[in-house]
Design a protein around this motif. Sequence first.
Motif, PDB file in Angstrom:
ATOM      1  N   PRO A  43      13.762 -59.567 -17.178  1.00  0.00           N
ATOM      2  CA  PRO A  43      12.786 -59.129 -18.189  1.00  0.00           C
ATOM      3  C   PRO A  43      11.825 -58.092 -17.618  1.00  0.00           C
ATOM      4  CG  PRO A  43      12.326 -61.374 -17.452  1.00  0.00           C
ATOM      5  CD  PRO A  43      13.616 -60.974 -16.830  1.00  0.00           C
ATOM      6  N   GLY A  44      11.461 -57.148 -18.463  1.00  0.00           N
ATOM      7  CA  GLY A  44      10.489 -56.146 -18.069  1.00  0.00           C
ATOM      8  C   GLY A  44      11.088 -54.890 -17.460  1.00  0.00           C
ATOM      9  N   MET A  45      12.407 -54.777 -17.464  1.00  0.00           N
ATOM     10  CA  MET A  45      13.013 -53.528 -16.986  1.00  0.00           C
ATOM     11  C   MET A  45      12.564 -52.394 -17.888  1.00  0.00           C
ATOM     12  SD  MET A  45      17.005 -54.151 -16.018  1.00  0.00           S
ATOM     13  CE  MET A  45      17.456 -55.161 -17.410  1.00  0.00           C
ATOM     14  N   PHE A  46      12.460 -51.200 -17.334  1.00  0.00           N
ATOM     15  CA  PHE A  46      12.241 -50.068 -18.217  1.00  0.00           C
ATOM     16  C   PHE A  46      13.610 -49.551 -18.649  1.00  0.00           C
ATOM     17  CE2 PHE A  46      12.002 -48.123 -13.991  1.00  0.00           C
ATOM     18  CZ  PHE A  46      12.789 -46.987 -14.125  1.00  0.00           C
ATOM     19  N   LEU A  47      13.640 -48.736 -19.675  1.00  0.00           N
ATOM     20  CA  LEU A  47      14.902 -48.343 -20.298  1.00  0.00           C
ATOM     21  C   LEU A  47      15.881 -47.720 -19.311  1.00  0.00           C
ATOM     22  CD1 LEU A  47      13.589 -47.047 -23.708  1.00  0.00           C
ATOM     23  CD2 LEU A  47      15.038 -49.028 -23.333  1.00  0.00           C
ATOM     24  N   GLY A  48      15.390 -46.915 -18.390  1.00  0.00           N
ATOM     25  CA  GLY A  48      16.266 -46.297 -17.400  1.00  0.00           C
ATOM     26  C   GLY A  48      16.929 -47.323 -16.496  1.00  0.00           C
ATOM     27  N   GLU A  49      16.176 -48.324 -16.097  1.00  0.00           N
ATOM     28  CA  GLU A  49      16.750 -49.399 -15.266  1.00  0.00           C
ATOM     29  C   GLU A  49      17.831 -50.156 -16.027  1.00  0.00           C
ATOM     30  OE1 GLU A  49      13.376 -51.180 -12.337  1.00  0.00           O
ATOM     31  OE2 GLU A  49      12.977 -51.390 -14.489  1.00  0.00           O
ATOM     32  N   LEU A  50      17.584 -50.415 -17.290  1.00  0.00           N
ATOM     33  CA  LEU A  50      18.559 -51.119 -18.113  1.00  0.00           C
ATOM     34  C   LEU A  50      19.837 -50.295 -18.228  1.00  0.00           C
ATOM     35  CD1 LEU A  50      19.433 -53.438 -19.932  1.00  0.00           C
ATOM     36  CD2 LEU A  50      18.195 -52.332 -21.807  1.00  0.00           C
ATOM     37  N   ALA A  51      19.698 -49.012 -18.510  1.00  0.00           N
ATOM     38  CA  ALA A  51      20.869 -48.133 -18.611  1.00  0.00           C
ATOM     39  C   ALA A  51      21.642 -48.124 -17.298  1.00  0.00           C
ATOM     40  CB  ALA A  51      20.435 -46.718 -18.980  1.00  0.00           C
ATOM     41  N   ASP A  52      20.933 -48.024 -16.201  1.00  0.00           N
ATOM     42  CA  ASP A  52      21.591 -48.018 -14.889  1.00  0.00           C
ATOM     43  C   ASP A  52      22.304 -49.337 -14.616  1.00  0.00           C
ATOM     44  OD1 ASP A  52      20.591 -45.463 -14.563  1.00  0.00           O
ATOM     45  OD2 ASP A  52      19.021 -46.055 -13.138  1.00  0.00           O
ATOM     46  N   SER A  53      21.690 -50.453 -14.999  1.00  0.00           N
ATOM     47  CA  SER A  53      22.308 -51.760 -14.741  1.00  0.00           C
ATOM     48  C   SER A  53      23.586 -51.947 -15.555  1.00  0.00           C
ATOM     49  CB  SER A  53      21.326 -52.898 -15.015  1.00  0.00           C
ATOM     50  OG  SER A  53      21.187 -53.134 -16.395  1.00  0.00           O
ATOM     51  N   LEU A  54      23.658 -51.281 -16.709  1.00  0.00           N
ATOM     52  CA  LEU A  54      24.854 -51.354 -17.556  1.00  0.00           C
ATOM     53  C   LEU A  54      25.822 -50.209 -17.265  1.00  0.00           C
ATOM     54  CD1 LEU A  54      23.099 -52.304 -20.905  1.00  0.00           C
ATOM     55  CD2 LEU A  54      24.606 -53.764 -19.554  1.00  0.00           C
ATOM     56  N   GLN A  55      25.410 -49.303 -16.426  1.00  0.00           N
ATOM     57  CA  GLN A  55      26.195 -48.126 -16.053  1.00  0.00           C
ATOM     58  C   GLN A  55      26.579 -47.291 -17.272  1.00  0.00           C
ATOM     59  OE1 GLN A  55      29.383 -49.490 -13.516  1.00  0.00           O
ATOM     60  NE2 GLN A  55      27.958 -50.193 -11.941  1.00  0.00           N
ATOM     61  N   ILE A  56      25.551 -47.026 -18.105  1.00  0.00           N
ATOM     62  CA  ILE A  56      25.735 -46.166 -19.278  1.00  0.00           C
ATOM     63  C   ILE A  56      24.628 -45.124 -19.295  1.00  0.00           C
ATOM     64  CG2 ILE A  56      26.895 -47.912 -20.685  1.00  0.00           C
ATOM     65  CD1 ILE A  56      24.220 -48.363 -22.086  1.00  0.00           C
ATOM     66  N   ASP A  57      24.808 -44.099 -20.115  1.00  0.00           N
ATOM     67  CA  ASP A  57      23.786 -43.053 -20.166  1.00  0.00           C
ATOM     68  C   ASP A  57      22.551 -43.556 -20.911  1.00  0.00           C
ATOM     69  OD1 ASP A  57      23.788 -41.684 -23.106  1.00  0.00           O
ATOM     70  OD2 ASP A  57      25.802 -42.391 -22.576  1.00  0.00           O
ATOM     71  N   ARG A  58      21.438 -42.944 -20.606  1.00  0.00           N
ATOM     72  CA  ARG A  58      20.152 -43.417 -21.131  1.00  0.00           C
ATOM     73  C   ARG A  58      20.016 -43.236 -22.640  1.00  0.00           C
ATOM     74  NH1 ARG A  58      15.978 -42.797 -16.188  1.00  0.00           N
ATOM     75  NH2 ARG A  58      17.399 -43.676 -14.667  1.00  0.00           N
ATOM     76  N   THR A  59      20.613 -42.200 -23.174  1.00  0.00           N
ATOM     77  CA  THR A  59      20.542 -41.973 -24.616  1.00  0.00           C
ATOM     78  C   THR A  59      21.236 -43.101 -25.368  1.00  0.00           C
ATOM     79  OG1 THR A  59      20.501 -39.595 -24.259  1.00  0.00           O
ATOM     80  CG2 THR A  59      21.076 -40.344 -26.465  1.00  0.00           C
ATOM     81  N   THR A  60      22.419 -43.484 -24.896  1.00  0.00           N
ATOM     82  CA  THR A  60      23.153 -44.585 -25.518  1.00  0.00           C
ATOM     83  C   THR A  60      22.356 -45.884 -25.395  1.00  0.00           C
ATOM     84  OG1 THR A  60      25.260 -43.529 -25.037  1.00  0.00           O
ATOM     85  CG2 THR A  60      25.309 -45.906 -25.462  1.00  0.00           C
ATOM     86  N   ALA A  61      21.785 -46.112 -24.216  1.00  0.00           N
ATOM     87  CA  ALA A  61      20.992 -47.326 -23.998  1.00  0.00           C
ATOM     88  C   ALA A  61      19.800 -47.360 -24.946  1.00  0.00           C
ATOM     89  CB  ALA A  61      20.523 -47.405 -22.550  1.00  0.00           C
ATOM     90  N   PHE A  62      19.098 -46.247 -25.067  1.00  0.00           N
ATOM     91  CA  PHE A  62      17.924 -46.233 -25.939  1.00  0.00           C
ATOM     92  C   PHE A  62      18.317 -46.508 -27.381  1.00  0.00           C
ATOM     93  CE2 PHE A  62      14.794 -44.240 -28.693  1.00  0.00           C
ATOM     94  CZ  PHE A  62      13.657 -44.924 -28.278  1.00  0.00           C
ATOM     95  N   ARG A  63      19.397 -45.886 -27.846  1.00  0.00           N
ATOM     96  CA  ARG A  63      19.862 -46.098 -29.216  1.00  0.00           C
ATOM     97  C   ARG A  63      20.215 -47.569 -29.458  1.00  0.00           C
ATOM     98  NH1 ARG A  63      24.586 -43.145 -29.521  1.00  0.00           N
ATOM     99  NH2 ARG A  63      23.508 -41.531 -28.372  1.00  0.00           N
ATOM    100  N   SER A  64      20.920 -48.167 -28.505  1.00  0.00           N
ATOM    101  CA  SER A  64      21.314 -49.571 -28.634  1.00  0.00           C
ATOM    102  C   SER A  64      20.108 -50.499 -28.595  1.00  0.00           C
ATOM    103  CB  SER A  64      22.303 -49.938 -27.533  1.00  0.00           C
ATOM    104  OG  SER A  64      23.477 -49.181 -27.667  1.00  0.00           O
ATOM    105  N   VAL A  65      19.168 -50.212 -27.697  1.00  0.00           N
ATOM    106  CA  VAL A  65      17.953 -51.027 -27.620  1.00  0.00           C
ATOM    107  C   VAL A  65      17.180 -50.937 -28.928  1.00  0.00           C
ATOM    108  CG1 VAL A  65      15.680 -51.220 -26.512  1.00  0.00           C
ATOM    109  CG2 VAL A  65      17.749 -51.032 -25.112  1.00  0.00           C
ATOM    110  N   ARG A  66      17.094 -49.754 -29.490  1.00  0.00           N
ATOM    111  CA  ARG A  66      16.382 -49.580 -30.766  1.00  0.00           C
ATOM    112  C   ARG A  66      17.000 -50.478 -31.837  1.00  0.00           C
ATOM    113  NH1 ARG A  66      12.006 -49.467 -32.208  1.00  0.00           N
ATOM    114  NH2 ARG A  66      11.574 -48.105 -30.486  1.00  0.00           N
TER     115      ARG A  66
END
Length: 133
Positions: A43-66
């Motif tokens: 908990p508390g990861m920032f979006l870039g960390e989450l994207a990196d942990s899933l090994q996906i690009d940040r734009t896709t991660a942000f869209r999915s998180v939204r």
Amino acid sequence: MFDIIRDIGGITRRIQSTSNTEFRKFGLGNNAFLYVIRVYERPGMFLGELADSLQIDRTTAFRSVRKLVDSGYLELQDDAKDKRIRRVYVTAKGKEVYPKLHAFETACSERLTSRLTEAEKARLTKLLAKLVF
């Protein structure tokens, strides 16, 4: 050697297909369940960390998180020190479904590695770590 990568891809696609079918009833198809699992466990990861942990690009991660925020599984909070950073947390709804997600992930892992010895599992872990780029 290329066959090894194809085999890994095949395993991944089978797991994703099964999980997407299993979790669509929760609105967590399209691998969205992975976000809930990762955020619950860190908990508390920032979006870039989450994207990196899933090994996906940040734009896709942000869209999915939204989408997961809109559906009530995750929430975003501004960082206390740096307002440019948004941290991701699991909501009560996400916490409620996590045990099912984790059980599925555990069952898949156990099924995939059931015929390996402990030494083989350790060796596989080391070998896969070398493949990550």
